[in-house]
Write an enzyme that holds these catalytic residues in place. Structure first.
Site, mmCIF file in Angstrom:
data_model
loop_
_atom_site.group_PDB
_atom_site.id
_atom_site.type_symbol
_atom_site.label_atom_id
_atom_site.label_comp_id
_atom_site.label_asym_id
_atom_site.label_seq_id
_atom_site.Cartn_x
_atom_site.Cartn_y
_atom_site.Cartn_z
ATOM 1 N N TYR A 1 0.818 -1.221 0.000
ATOM 2 C CA TYR A 1 0.000 0.000 0.000
ATOM 3 C C TYR A 1 0.848 1.266 0.000
ATOM 4 O O TYR A 1 0.421 2.300 -0.479
ATOM 5 C CB TYR A 1 -0.924 0.038 1.220
ATOM 6 C CG TYR A 1 -1.990 -1.023 1.206
ATOM 7 C CD1 TYR A 1 -3.131 -0.869 0.433
ATOM 8 C CD2 TYR A 1 -1.832 -2.175 1.943
ATOM 9 C CE1 TYR A 1 -4.098 -1.853 0.412
ATOM 10 C CE2 TYR A 1 -2.803 -3.160 1.929
ATOM 11 C CZ TYR A 1 -3.928 -2.989 1.159
ATOM 12 O OH TYR A 1 -4.879 -3.961 1.130
ATOM 13 N N LYS B 1 3.669 -15.328 3.121
ATOM 14 C CA LYS B 1 3.854 -16.083 1.864
ATOM 15 C C LYS B 1 5.370 -16.301 1.724
ATOM 16 O O LYS B 1 5.996 -15.907 0.735
ATOM 17 C CB LYS B 1 3.252 -15.258 0.713
ATOM 18 C CG LYS B 1 3.188 -15.943 -0.621
ATOM 19 C CD LYS B 1 2.139 -17.029 -0.704
ATOM 20 C CE LYS B 1 2.179 -17.714 -2.052
ATOM 21 N NZ LYS B 1 1.418 -18.975 -2.084
ATOM 22 N N ASP C 1 -2.356 -18.548 1.515
ATOM 23 C CA ASP C 1 -3.353 -19.275 0.718
ATOM 24 C C ASP C 1 -3.992 -20.385 1.552
ATOM 25 O O ASP C 1 -5.207 -20.587 1.527
ATOM 26 C CB ASP C 1 -2.751 -19.828 -0.598
ATOM 27 C CG ASP C 1 -1.288 -20.221 -0.481
ATOM 28 O OD1 ASP C 1 -0.709 -20.051 0.614
ATOM 29 O OD2 ASP C 1 -0.710 -20.688 -1.465
ATOM 30 N N ASP D 1 -5.853 -7.158 5.182
ATOM 31 C CA ASP D 1 -7.013 -6.512 4.568
ATOM 32 C C ASP D 1 -7.958 -7.580 4.012
ATOM 33 O O ASP D 1 -9.173 -7.580 4.260
ATOM 34 C CB ASP D 1 -6.505 -5.586 3.444
ATOM 35 C CG ASP D 1 -7.565 -4.609 2.974
ATOM 36 O OD1 ASP D 1 -8.699 -4.670 3.484
ATOM 37 O OD2 ASP D 1 -7.264 -3.790 2.088
ATOM 38 N N ASP E 1 -11.669 -9.375 5.837
ATOM 39 C CA ASP E 1 -12.978 -9.382 5.165
ATOM 40 C C ASP E 1 -13.529 -10.811 5.103
ATOM 41 O O ASP E 1 -14.722 -11.039 5.313
ATOM 42 C CB ASP E 1 -12.872 -8.823 3.735
ATOM 43 C CG ASP E 1 -13.142 -7.325 3.682
ATOM 44 O OD1 ASP E 1 -12.823 -6.641 4.683
ATOM 45 O OD2 ASP E 1 -13.659 -6.844 2.657
#
Ligand code: NAD
Length: 358
Positions: free
Chosen positions: A142, A191, A223, A247, A251
């Site tokens: 970001y 990751k 994942d 983020d 959700d």
């Protein structure tokens, strides 16, 4: 001296749910302990100042002890309009950077009264009460360089992800301390099989873990974590992860209880100021209809009272009132099921206020 709460409603459903939340604050703040200030941010600020985060709002932020934030942004299909272009980046991301808000916490609580509206079968939810997601908020993709360019007649784009060890250490320490209070383990999500930032993340989190021998640490690839959240959410207590993964995963976790509209969040910085906001966005698809679920915003107020002002009793009072309203069968449309009382955003808040006065 009175403490100052800055209210930044923003766009979409932000002003609606903030309005209801201030009604709750009115009931809680019987001693009038707070001075409330109001500011513009996002598209609402753009309308007046042609800026998403004007200096007037920035000044108010620096004068505040805590910030109650709604949400910003317009319909995704209108993101090329000046008013909405880079709105989130220019407003909430800039605000996080200005106040150095490095840590974000998002509790996904599963309410027994809502078990049947979870997209997961009841047996998958067995033993799962709350997952706390700790998201690093100032690093990662970001805040790196964003570029779009042409090369050899092809269009390219790149977003640079960067982390330093201090940023990771801060998030990890917060997660281990939170896990200690909850008697649970920390799952660090990365990751590390591919990304350099994740390799550093895993190394630093493992180093921090040595200072918390009483807390169990496990590492999980992002994942796999996305899958495990759906297959076996009860295995998680505290999840700590980088900005982008946090983020997305929060959700996903917010869907477990049944709706994004129920998940509050709190962000903390070095200078002690806290920012409290729903985990979701401005929900333009339902804005202006008085149908939004106000829970995430009202629960963000509870977090504000608890974390910025140590008003634990009042925070718990609000959380209990919400639970009471759900048990009594009142539902906004996002969590509605046949046989329950369908209520609007303001009617749901009426019930919360009624429960507070019982
Ligand atoms: P969104 O989170 O606004 O909405 C996703 C879905 O969840 C929608 O169907 C919406 O109706 C529903 N939803 C969200 N909050 C709800 C609530 N309180 N009650 C009932 N339903 C609710 O995500 P989006 O549609 O992808 O993005 C819309 C805008 O929000 C975009 O401009 C985006 O940039 C912005 N955004 C802002 C923030 C922020 O302010 N921190 C965060 C995320 C997205």
């Amino acid at each position: 001296m009175k403490k100052t709460i800055l209210v930044l409603p923003g766009d979409g459903i932000g002003p609606e749910v903030i309005k209801q939340t201030l009604r709750v604050l009115d009931v809680i703040d019987t001693d009038h302990a707070f001075h409330i200030t109001h500011g513009l941010i996002g598209g609402a600020a753009y309308d007046q100042y042609q800026q998403h985060f004007p200096t007037q709002t920035e000044q108010l932020c620096h004068q505040a002890d805590a910030i109650l934030f709604g949400s910003v942004g317009g319909p995704v299909e209108q993101s090329h309009h000046n008013k909405w272009q880079d709105c989130e980046r220019n407003s909430i991301l800039a605000l996080r950077q200005t106040l150095n808000l490095a840590i974000n916490m998002r509790p996904a609580k599963l309410y027994p009264a809502l078990q049947d509206i979870s997209p997961l079968k009841n047996q998958r939810l067995a033993g799962c009460e709350e997952i706390l997601i700790i998201r690093e908020l100032l690093g990662d993709i970001y805040f790196g360089e964003h570029r779009q360019y042409n090369h050899n007649e092809l269009r390219f784009a790149s977003d640079l992800a960067t982390y330093n060890e201090q940023q990771i250490r801060k998030a990890a320490e917060y997660a281990f301390q939170a896990a200690r209070l909850r008697n649970s383990k920390v799952t660090s999500v990365d990751k590390a099989n591919v990304l350099a930032t994740s390799k550093l993340w895993r190394t630093v989190v493992s180093e921090v873990a040595l200072e918390y021998p009483d807390v169990l640490l496990e590492h999980m690839l992002v994942d796999n974590c996305a899958m495990q959240l759906i297959l076996n959410p009860a295995q998680f207590g505290v999840i700590v992860t980088a900005n982008l993964f946090g983020d997305i995963l929060s959700d996903a976790a917010s869907a477990l209880p049944g709706s994004l509209g129920m998940m509050p969040s709190a962000s903390f910085g070095a200078n002690g100021i806290g920012l409290y906001e729903p985990s979701g966005g401005s929900a333009p698809d339902i804005a202006g209809q008085n149908t939004a679920n106000p829970m995430a915003q009202i629960l963000s107020l509870a977090l504000l009272l608890r974390h910025s002002f140590a008003m634990t009793a009042q925070a718990t009072q609000i959380e209990n009132a919400i639970e009471h309203v759900l048990k009594a069968g009142f539902r906004t449309v996002d969590i509605y099921d046949e046989g329950y009382n369908l209520v609007s955003c303001s009617e749901f808040t009426d019930q919360v206020i009624h429960a507070l006065t019982l």
